[in-house]
Design a protein around this motif. Structure first.
Motif, short mmCIF file in Angstrom:
data_model
loop_
_atom_site.label_atom_id
_atom_site.label_comp_id
_atom_site.label_asym_id
_atom_site.label_seq_id
_atom_site.Cartn_x
_atom_site.Cartn_y
_atom_site.Cartn_z
N LEU A 115 -18.79 -53.42 20.51
CA LEU A 115 -17.41 -53.70 20.08
C LEU A 115 -16.57 -54.19 21.25
O LEU A 115 -15.81 -55.16 21.12
CB LEU A 115 -16.78 -52.45 19.46
N HIS A 116 -16.71 -53.53 22.39
CA HIS A 116 -15.95 -53.92 23.59
C HIS A 116 -16.27 -55.36 23.99
O HIS A 116 -15.37 -56.15 24.29
CB HIS A 116 -16.25 -52.96 24.73
N VAL A 159 -8.56 -47.57 28.29
CA VAL A 159 -9.33 -48.80 28.48
C VAL A 159 -10.79 -48.41 28.67
O VAL A 159 -11.13 -47.64 29.58
CB VAL A 159 -8.82 -49.57 29.72
N PHE A 160 -11.67 -48.95 27.82
CA PHE A 160 -13.10 -48.68 27.94
C PHE A 160 -13.63 -49.32 29.20
O PHE A 160 -13.41 -50.50 29.45
CB PHE A 160 -13.83 -49.22 26.71
N VAL A 161 -14.35 -48.52 30.01
CA VAL A 161 -14.89 -49.00 31.27
C VAL A 161 -16.40 -49.22 31.18
O VAL A 161 -16.93 -50.15 31.75
CB VAL A 161 -14.57 -48.01 32.41
N GLY A 162 -17.09 -48.33 30.45
CA GLY A 162 -18.53 -48.45 30.34
C GLY A 162 -19.15 -47.15 29.90
O GLY A 162 -18.47 -46.27 29.36
N THR A 163 -20.44 -47.02 30.16
CA THR A 163 -21.17 -45.80 29.82
C THR A 163 -21.95 -45.32 31.03
O THR A 163 -22.22 -46.09 31.96
CB THR A 163 -22.17 -46.05 28.66
N THR A 164 -22.33 -44.05 30.99
CA THR A 164 -23.19 -43.52 32.04
C THR A 164 -24.64 -43.79 31.67
O THR A 164 -24.96 -44.09 30.51
CB THR A 164 -22.99 -42.00 32.21
N ASN A 165 -25.52 -43.68 32.63
CA ASN A 165 -26.94 -43.91 32.38
C ASN A 165 -27.70 -42.62 32.11
O ASN A 165 -28.86 -42.65 31.76
CB ASN A 165 -27.58 -44.61 33.59
#
Length: 75
Positions: A21-22, A51-57
């Motif tokens: 989506l981002h 604000v969406f920055v990302g995801t962790t691994n």
């Protein structure tokens, strides 16, 4: 304005959906609202939309949001 980094527990499918989506310029409203609520739980007042920055691994996968907050205003 200072930023507060919020990490929300998620699962791989939801994290993938939020990222898609981002990248499409859209918003995952449920996680954005959860990030805003987490800021309130920490006693801060949001000054802007998360604000969406990302995801962790790692496991569990976490969604990462940055939220501008007011310095001297608390709930």
């Amino acid at each position: 304005m200072p930023l507060m980094r919020i990490q929300l527990d998620s699962d791989k499918n939801t994290a993938r959906r939020v990222l898609e989506l981002h990248q499409a310029g859209k918003v995952h409203h449920e996680s954005r609202d959860a990030a805003r609520e987490e800021v309130w739980r920490h006693g801060r007042t949001p000054a802007a939309e998360p604000v969406f920055v990302g995801t962790t691994n790692g496991e569990p996968v976490r969604l990462i949001y940055d939220v501008e907050v007011y310095l001297d205003i608390t709930r």
